[in-house]
Design an enzyme around this catalytic site. Structure first.
Site, PDB file in Angstrom:
ATOM      1  N   CYS A   1       0.831  -1.195   0.000  1.00 29.21           N
ATOM      2  CA  CYS A   1       0.000   0.000   0.000  1.00 29.21           C
ATOM      3  C   CYS A   1       0.873   1.256   0.000  1.00 29.21           C
ATOM      4  O   CYS A   1       2.025   1.231   0.452  1.00 29.21           O
ATOM      5  CB  CYS A   1      -0.911  -0.020   1.225  1.00 29.21           C
ATOM      6  SG  CYS A   1      -2.109   1.327   1.285  1.00 29.21           S
TER       7      CYS A   1
ATOM      8  N   HIS B   1      -1.963  -4.250   5.484  1.00 29.84           N
ATOM      9  CA  HIS B   1      -1.615  -3.737   6.816  1.00 29.84           C
ATOM     10  C   HIS B   1      -2.865  -3.350   7.584  1.00 29.84           C
ATOM     11  O   HIS B   1      -3.956  -3.167   7.009  1.00 29.84           O
ATOM     12  CB  HIS B   1      -0.680  -2.534   6.690  1.00 29.84           C
ATOM     13  CG  HIS B   1      -1.304  -1.343   6.032  1.00 29.84           C
ATOM     14  ND1 HIS B   1      -1.873  -0.311   6.735  1.00 29.84           N
ATOM     15  CD2 HIS B   1      -1.466  -1.033   4.713  1.00 29.84           C
ATOM     16  CE1 HIS B   1      -2.338   0.605   5.900  1.00 29.84           C
ATOM     17  NE2 HIS B   1      -2.105   0.182   4.660  1.00 29.84           N
TER      18      HIS B   1
ATOM     19  N   ARG C   1       3.026   4.820   6.601  1.00 30.01           N
ATOM     20  CA  ARG C   1       3.526   4.069   7.754  1.00 30.01           C
ATOM     21  C   ARG C   1       4.213   2.765   7.364  1.00 30.01           C
ATOM     22  O   ARG C   1       4.858   2.123   8.189  1.00 30.01           O
ATOM     23  CB  ARG C   1       2.373   3.772   8.717  1.00 30.01           C
ATOM     24  CG  ARG C   1       1.711   5.008   9.307  1.00 30.01           C
ATOM     25  CD  ARG C   1       0.402   4.660   9.989  1.00 30.01           C
ATOM     26  NE  ARG C   1      -0.592   4.161   9.035  1.00 30.01           N
ATOM     27  CZ  ARG C   1      -1.813   3.731   9.382  1.00 30.01           C
ATOM     28  NH1 ARG C   1      -2.168   3.728  10.654  1.00 30.01           N
ATOM     29  NH2 ARG C   1      -2.649   3.299   8.452  1.00 30.01           N
TER      30      ARG C   1
ATOM     31  N   CYS D   1      -5.828   0.172   7.301  1.00 25.87           N
ATOM     32  CA  CYS D   1      -5.725   0.589   5.903  1.00 25.87           C
ATOM     33  C   CYS D   1      -6.941   1.443   5.525  1.00 25.87           C
ATOM     34  O   CYS D   1      -8.095   0.987   5.629  1.00 25.87           O
ATOM     35  CB  CYS D   1      -5.624  -0.624   4.993  1.00 25.87           C
ATOM     36  SG  CYS D   1      -5.476  -0.231   3.228  1.00 25.87           S
TER      37      CYS D   1
ATOM     38  N   ASP E   1       0.466   3.665   1.910  1.00 27.72           N
ATOM     39  CA  ASP E   1       0.394   4.245   3.256  1.00 27.72           C
ATOM     40  C   ASP E   1       1.795   4.620   3.753  1.00 27.72           C
ATOM     41  O   ASP E   1       2.726   3.820   3.674  1.00 27.72           O
ATOM     42  CB  ASP E   1      -0.249   3.225   4.207  1.00 27.72           C
ATOM     43  CG  ASP E   1      -0.655   3.835   5.533  1.00 27.72           C
ATOM     44  OD1 ASP E   1       0.247   4.312   6.247  1.00 27.72           O
ATOM     45  OD2 ASP E   1      -1.852   3.811   5.861  1.00 27.72           O
TER      46      ASP E   1
END
Length: 727
Positions: free
Chosen positions: A557, A615, A561, A618, A559
């Site tokens: 992803c 994760h 993080r 999400c 993302d």
């Protein structure tokens, strides 16, 4: 087990004990000769060391007896106090060893630097060689190594008689013996050398000094005796012998442990066993006993399995000297001297010198060696310990201080431990910086004491008063910053653990710098990379300059993080990464960008694994569960709709996540793996066994990676996962 034990003794320990016995007899005689003790004292120590220390000690395969490591100190002790008082000292040293063993501090002896131990043994070896060369050359050993060196040239040019021939013959046999066929080498080299030298001396009717034994060894009266005075010197001798014998025994036990796979040594019990043996040996008129690596290694090599071998070897020594004392009295002293020269030379081990040189401890080794040879054993060891402490202090409080110049700007980097010992050099470096210039002070220190803090603070204030600027940057715990704030950190234990800055997010360290503008964050981060990470990665990146060879395609992803290289402990060149919203692989090759990336990774780069990583928390999965808003996101998430329609429960280590978005994220990983198999290149590579597909899930809050276990049908923690088929 009860039935097999006698068989094991007969098969392994009995033959091994005979081999060790054959090695022990000539060595024990030679060590008694070198120590200036009665010859019978060496044999008594061999018997007691084998039986008492073998039965009571904590090392099953270690063999004890009189050791070359104590010859120098024993010669000095006997010369000073006489033999009867020396026996009392041996008894007292044994009692001290028992107390040390019962206090459970045996392992503390292992804190002594190996360089000191090897230097001590080398010094003993040199001293033995210098003394026994005189015996081989037909003379008499002097009272000190310096006198032996001074007298040696005259001894060499003097007339040489049969003693020299016998001594050289003994040395020659010992040197040649390891090169002979294995069948011949089954007879121990020391035994063969002494036997051949003795036979030659008798056969040619040589008249030369030989071993003298009492008429009846069973009625030897070598009882301990109290000294007339000088109790302080006696106490020092007791402590010296106890400590040296203990260290040598413990180090020998540790070395023996490395030679076999049986039970490990109990060092405290070993010290008690050695102490008991020394008390018995001293009481009977024997030399001090220690664990001896020569006999112990012979014991292991000969196939011993239990402590029975060590005990039996002592029994054989007793039987031999009682029944065959006449044979022993035929042994020439020159032959024993030749044996001791060979043993002493082997104590100066070039391999040990190379090892201590590689570790930077050669000065400790050489000082210990020189101290033992020039003065005495205790002085040499204490000198070595003193130098080792000085070097340890220097290494412990080391601080690297250097200045780099960039135009008018100066960058001062301080690394290591910054204490009062470094203040003079720190002041010199800082004092050389011109007044009024901008300075960046980078502190990468493990500890900062009050003196160093005051020195830095005083210099900073003076430099700023002169019109300059000082920008302080601390990497790690803020020692200087905490001190400026009036709450100084007093010890390393109170310091906070610091994440390396090239792994930590901006929020963890740039907030201290006051960097809150995105452009500044990027610029500051790039500068940090050049200073900290680039020197560590330059060699790796230079090897990748002409092309990439990743083994894994990592689809995850977008993302912020999720940091793929961080959670997989990988680096440049390891992962070919594709990131998008929701870590999706559009089915049917619907997305040209994804299609091109997969074809390039599999067909051109030849990756061996494709990982799809979802994760927790999400946003894409949460939007899919709640219904995405109209627009581009809604269009993209249509590729994830099959994930929402999967049947069954996807579990995380056997449990179903509470949040619907997290449950959907697990299903989504498995669904994207199925989409991957619709790509022809992926399907072909997997069928050929050239490609593996892996499902991964990262729990952000727990900082835990989970891998899909196809057999358990669950995502399991990475350390416990047994990866099976991915569908």
């Amino acid at each position: 087990m009860v039935i097999m034990r006698p068989l094991a003794v007969l098969r392994h320990d009995l033959p091994a004990s005979l081999v060790v016995f054959l090695v022990a007899v000539p060595l024990s005689l030679g060590i008694a000769l070198a120590s200036g003790a009665p010859v019978a004292a060496g044999l008594i120590a061999a018997v007691v060391g084998g039986v008492v220390a073998g039965a009571l000690g904590g090392s099953a395969l270690q063999v004890s007896g009189p050791a070359a490591g104590l010859t120098v100190i024993m010669a000095e002790t006997i010369s000073t106090f006489g033999w009867a008082v020396t026996c009392l000292i041996t008894v007292a040293a044994g009692a001290l060893q028992i107390l040390l063993g019962l206090s459970r501090i045996a392992r503390a002896a292992l804190a002594i630097s190996p360089a000191i131990v090897h230097g001590m043994l080398a010094g003993i070896g040199v001293t033995i060689v210098l003394g026994q060369l005189h015996v081989i050359l037909g003379g008499k050993a002097q009272s000190s190594a310096i006198e032996n060196i001074a007298e040696l040239p005259g001894q060499i040019v003097a007339h040489h008689d049969s003693a020299t021939m016998i001594g050289l013959l003994t040395i020659a046999v010992l040197l040649v013996w390891p090169r002979l066929p294995e069948a011949v080498r089954k007879v121990p080299g020391p035994l063969a050398a002494i036997a051949l030298a003795t036979v030659a001396s008798v056969a040619f009717g040589m008249t030369l000094p030989r071993v003298e034994l009492p008429g009846d060894l069973l009625n030897v009266h070598l009882v301990p005796q109290l000294p007339d005075g000088g109790w302080g010197a006696v106490a020092l001798a007791v402590v010296t012998i106890a400590l040296i014998a203990s260290v040598e025994s413990l180090l020998s036990a540790v070395a023996v442990d490395r030679m076999h796979t049986g039970p490990r040594a109990n060092l405290d019990r070993e010290l008690v066993g050695q102490g008991a043996a020394n008390m018995v040996s001293g009481a009977l008129g024997g030399l001090p006993v220690t664990g001896v690596i020569v006999r112990s290694s012979t014991n292991v090599t000969a196939g011993a399995k239990t402590r029975v071998s060590a005990v039996l070897h002592g029994v054989w020594v007793l039987v031999f000297v009682v029944l065959l004392a006449g044979l022993i009295q035929n042994i020439p002293l020159a032959a024993l001297a030749g044996l001791l020269v060979h043993v002493g030379a082997k104590l100066v081990n070039p391999g040990h010198m190379k090892t201590v040189l590689a570790h930077g401890d050669l000065p400790v080794y050489l000082l210990t060696l020189a101290g033992v040879v020039v003065f005495d054993l205790l002085t040499g060891v204490l000198a070595g310990i003193g130098l080792a402490l000085v070097l340890m202090l220097r290494r412990t409080v080391w601080s690297g201080i250097h200045v780099e110049r960039d135009g008018d700007r100066h960058r001062v980097v301080v690394e290591g431990v910054l204490t009062f010992l470094s203040v003079p050099r720190l002041s010199k470096v800082l004092g050389a910086i011109p007044a009024g210039v901008p300075v960046r002070l980078e502190l990468v220190v493990d500890y900062l004491d009050h003196a160093a803090f005051e020195s830095l603070t005083t210099w900073q204030q003076a430099h700023e008063r002169a019109g300059g600027t000082v920008d302080v940057d601390e990497v790690g715990h803020p020692w200087f910053g905490e001190g400026k704030a009036g709450r100084p950190t007093r010890s390393r234990f109170a310091a906070s653990r610091a994440v390396p800055r090239w792994l930590a997010p901006w929020s963890d360290w740039q907030a201290v710098e006051g960097v809150d503008i995105p452009a500044q964050q990027t610029r500051r981060g790039a500068t940090e990379f050049h200073r900290r990470a680039a020197p560590l990665l330059r060699d790796t990146l230079s090897g990748l300059a002409d092309g990439q060879r990743p083994r894994t395609l990592f689809i995850t992803c977008g993302d912020s993080r999720i940091v793929p290289n961080l959670i997989t402990t990988s680096g440049p060149g390891d992962l070919f990464t594709i990131r998008n919203i929701g870590n999706l692989v559009p089915p049917g090759q619907a997305d040209p960008s994804m299609n091109a990336s997969i074809e390039y990774a599999v067909g051109v780069l030849g990756v061996e694994e494709i990982v799809v990583c979802g994760h927790s928390g999400c946003g894409a999965m949460a939007a899919l569960a709640d219904g995405p808003p109209p627009g581009p996101l809604s269009v993209w998430l249509r590729h994830a709709e099959p994930s929402a329609h999967r049947l069954g429960a996807a579990t995380l280590d056997g449990a179903v996540p509470e949040r619907e978005g997290d449950r959907l994220a697990l299903h989504n990983v498995l669904q994207q793996l199925e989409h991957l198999r619709e790509y022809p290149s992926v399907a072909a590579a997997e069928a050929a066994g050239k490609l593996q597909l892996t499902g991964m899930y990262f729990d952000v809050g727990a900082a835990r990676v989970h891998l899909f276990d196809g057999d358990a049908r669950s995502f399991r923690p990475a350390g416990a996962a047994v990866v099976g088929p991915e569908t």
